[in-house]
Design a protein around this motif. Structure first.
Motif, PDB file in Angstrom:
ATOM      1  N   SER A 441       0.840  -1.200   0.000  1.00  0.00           N
ATOM      2  CA  SER A 441       0.000   0.000   0.000  1.00  0.00           C
ATOM      3  C   SER A 441       0.872   1.245   0.000  1.00  0.00           C
ATOM      4  O   SER A 441       1.807   1.362   0.813  1.00  0.00           O
ATOM      5  CB  SER A 441      -0.918   0.009   1.224  1.00  0.00           C
ATOM      6  N   PHE A 442       0.569   2.197  -0.917  1.00  0.00           N
ATOM      7  CA  PHE A 442       1.373   3.398  -1.119  1.00  0.00           C
ATOM      8  C   PHE A 442       0.535   4.651  -0.890  1.00  0.00           C
ATOM      9  O   PHE A 442      -0.681   4.671  -1.123  1.00  0.00           O
ATOM     10  CB  PHE A 442       1.912   3.454  -2.552  1.00  0.00           C
ATOM     11  N   SER A 443       1.211   5.716  -0.466  1.00  0.00           N
ATOM     12  CA  SER A 443       0.655   7.065  -0.532  1.00  0.00           C
ATOM     13  C   SER A 443       1.474   7.841  -1.557  1.00  0.00           C
ATOM     14  O   SER A 443       2.583   7.448  -1.913  1.00  0.00           O
ATOM     15  CB  SER A 443       0.719   7.747   0.843  1.00  0.00           C
ATOM     16  N   GLN A 444       0.909   8.944  -2.043  1.00  0.00           N
ATOM     17  CA  GLN A 444       1.592   9.779  -3.038  1.00  0.00           C
ATOM     18  C   GLN A 444       2.161   8.932  -4.175  1.00  0.00           C
ATOM     19  O   GLN A 444       3.323   9.041  -4.549  1.00  0.00           O
ATOM     20  CB  GLN A 444       2.715  10.586  -2.362  1.00  0.00           C
ATOM     21  N   CYS A 445       1.298   8.088  -4.719  1.00  0.00           N
ATOM     22  CA  CYS A 445       1.764   7.098  -5.704  1.00  0.00           C
ATOM     23  C   CYS A 445       1.387   7.496  -7.126  1.00  0.00           C
ATOM     24  O   CYS A 445       0.294   8.026  -7.374  1.00  0.00           O
ATOM     25  CB  CYS A 445       1.178   5.734  -5.367  1.00  0.00           C
ATOM     26  N   ARG A 446       2.332   7.240  -8.031  1.00  0.00           N
ATOM     27  CA  ARG A 446       2.082   7.425  -9.457  1.00  0.00           C
ATOM     28  C   ARG A 446       2.422   6.112 -10.164  1.00  0.00           C
ATOM     29  O   ARG A 446       3.470   5.512  -9.898  1.00  0.00           O
ATOM     30  CB  ARG A 446       2.920   8.567 -10.017  1.00  0.00           C
ATOM     31  N   VAL A 447       1.538   5.715 -11.074  1.00  0.00           N
ATOM     32  CA  VAL A 447       1.758   4.498 -11.858  1.00  0.00           C
ATOM     33  C   VAL A 447       1.652   4.874 -13.333  1.00  0.00           C
ATOM     34  O   VAL A 447       0.657   5.486 -13.761  1.00  0.00           O
ATOM     35  CB  VAL A 447       0.726   3.407 -11.522  1.00  0.00           C
TER      36      VAL A 447
END
Length: 596
Positions: A441-447
């Protein structure tokens, strides 16, 4: 004449305890058997039909049939109680529950996978004694239960349930189920007009005509029809009946023996190419060599199903289905929702999947804490595949080994997939099960993908990354069905109340007396003469005359008068006429067999 109508039967503590073990999404389909709902005439209808069936089937049904009736709590004299059946079934490792008519196929299969027989509690009306399209206790109890005593067949039935609950169904399949349910209700409902029946039949035909390529669930229903419902065992030249549809139909169990009229074909998996019509007798039937042969054909079918194959083709089947399905990563993580998109590389390997709408994340068919449909109401998306420069699957690293590769909780992490997809963000949590990483689980995530197209942006919130190299399985419904049930709203159209609840108290008293004689004995010649006089006041009660003739036998002094009275009911073409004709034929054949 004494009223011996059986008192209501309360659910036993063992039955209640068994129900308490069921998941909530199955319990909502279970009913208590209202035994007082059966009229005295219902019991007479059961008795007349079951005695006719067992007599007719004594030579044509598989030998297990008659043995299985007794061992599963099926009595000939009265409608069985669910408690009585469960006392017998428990010794076989099975149980039974009462349900309301047709239930969704996936629910029926899940009961079966749990070694539970769903039993529709209604008793068919006397107008439909030969055959009813609505599930009733004759078909469900006397048709399905007896063969449970055969261990190979019981294993096959359980396996069918396990396979069936994983089949990919479609929105169209659900529409067909609703149309079949409605048609069966209309046909069994007293007072339904010809227009009502035609409208219901037309609605079903429209649903069937709208289907294009049949789904896994539709094909599996054909296999179920040609085995569990209308199966034969032996060879095409020498066979016995075991399908519940045949065993509960007096007419078709006789007519199917005509080899010119009904073709017999060896059962193979190719039987799924043959569709069926529930409203008419079948023009062909399939013959299995044995119960083990049934399991072999089922296994061959299942080998081509999405839950066994996984991969791109399985995901594309799920997209075409347009309903909630589950994609399982090889880490064990299960993503349940309407799969809407799958991206693949040039070799056909899935590299990213997306769902739309409510989505659930699970492991081992148990929803992950905090990852139900409230967490993912709009959908879910995640890559599939290996990470660059890692020598094994991301799932297999320990927390310390992940840290050695720069993958640490509370720090910024970048994961570059072999496919070209890149995931960058602050790692907040690692979900592990059975010594495997299944979700990051990530915060401030870009994919982004290999072309730089954004698949997920930081302003969309937290990002949950499914861990796994491949999609090893795709199956119908949610992984944790108790938390994400397939059918949240039960059918609003109730099944009809059984049609034998007579208002005329004198007619009810007539059948109560017959029940007393069958159940307790102790009647005299004078009693019979009194009953004959009452019958003269009720010339329409053909069932009572059949019941009395079965009781006293053809050698009794009243037999000829009863037979002559019954002849007047054989002139029409409806089910009553056919039933009385079949009854008298059995009587005459039995008399001729004794040389009288």
């Amino acid at each position: 004449m004494a009223d011996v109508k059986t008192a209501p039967v309360e659910a036993s503590s063992s039955y209640t305890a068994m129900l308490d073990t069921l998941p909530s999404h199955l319990r909502v389909f279970v009913r208590e058997q209202d035994y007082a709902r059966y009229s005295a005439k219902d019991h007479a209808a059961w008795r007349v039909l079951l005695r006719m069936l067992t007599k007719q089937l004594s030579a044509s049904a598989h030998p297990v049939y008659l043995e299985g009736m007794e061992k599963t709590g099926i009595t000939l004299n009265r409608i069985p109680t669910i408690e009585g059946m469960n006392e017998k079934l428990a010794a076989l490792g099975w149980a039974a529950v009462v349900v309301d008519g047709f239930i969704p196929p996936a629910i029926f299969m899940e009961f079966q996978a749990r070694r539970i027989l769903p039993i529709a509690q209604d008793m068919r009306s006397t107008e439909h004694l030969l055959y009813t399209p609505a599930p009733d206790i004759v078909h469900e109890a006397a048709g399905h239960a007896p063969f449970i005593v055969d261990s190979d067949y019981a294993e096959f039935l359980q396996q069918f349930g396990e396979v069936g609950m994983k089949a990919l169904a479609t929105q169209q399949d659900h529409a067909v189920y609703e149309a079949i349910r409605h048609l069966s209700i209309v046909k069994e409902m007293g007072g339904a007009s010809g227009d009502d029946i035609r409208d219901a039949e037309q609605a079903l035909q429209q649903c069937l005509a709208a289907k294009e390529k049949p789904s896994e669930a539709a094909l599996l229903s054909r296999l179920h029809w040609w085995t569990v419902e209308y199966g034969l065992v032996g060879t095409p030249q020498d066979y016995r009946l075991f399908g519940a549809g045949l065993l509960s139909s007096l007419g078709e169990s006789r007519n199917c023996l005509d080899d010119e009229r009904v073709k017999k074909r060896v059962l193979t998996v190719d039987s799924i190419a043959t569709d069926y019509d529930i409203t008419s007798e079948q023009p062909q039937l399939f013959v299995a060599a044995s119960c083990r042969h049934l399991s072999q054909v089922l296994y061959q079918f299942s080998e081509g199903m999405a839950f066994r194959r996984g991969g791109l083709a399985a995901l594309e089947k799920a997209i075409d289905a347009g309903v909630v399905c589950t994609a399982q990563y090889n880490s064990g993580l299960q993503v349940s929702g309407k799969i809407s998109t799958v991206c693949a590389d040039a070799m056909g390997n899935p590299i990213y999947l997306s769902t739309e709408g409510e989505t659930q994340l699970s492991y081992g068919h148990s929803q992950l804490l905090g990852h139900g449909i409230d967490r993912h109401p709009q959908g879910f998306g995640s890559p599939i595949g290996r990470i660059q420069n890692l020598t094994q699957s991301l799932a297999n690293y320990s927390v310390d080994e992940l840290a050695e590769h720069g993958i640490r909780r509370g720090e910024s992490v970048t994961l570059k997939y072999v496919s070209g997809i890149t995931v960058s963000g602050r790692l907040e949590h690692i979900e592990r099960r059975d010594h495997k990483n299944i979700l990051l689980s990530f915060s401030q995530c870009r994919v982004v993908d290999a072309n730089g197209d954004v698949l997920f942006s930081p302003e969309w919130g937290h990002y949950d990354l499914a861990v796994g190299d491949v999609i090893e399985s795709v199956f119908g419904g949610a992984a944790d069905r108790s938390q994400f049930p397939l059918y949240r709203h039960l059918a609003v159209e109730p099944t009809p109340v059984p049609g034998n609840h007579v208002v005329d108290t004198s007619v009810e008293a007539l059948y109560n007396t017959l029940n007393q004689w069958h159940w307790q004995g102790g009647f005299s010649k004078r009693d019979i003469r009194d009953l004959i006089r009452i019958l003269q006041d009720h010339p329409q009660e053909w069932l009572a005359r059949c019941d009395l003739l079965q009781l006293v036998g053809t050698e009794h002094s009243v037999a000829m008068g009863l037979s002559n009275a019954l002849q007047t009911f054989t002139q029409g073409s409806d089910q009553v006429s056919q039933c009385v004709h079949a009854f008298l034929k059995q009587v005459n054949d039995s008399t001729a067999g004794r040389g009288e």
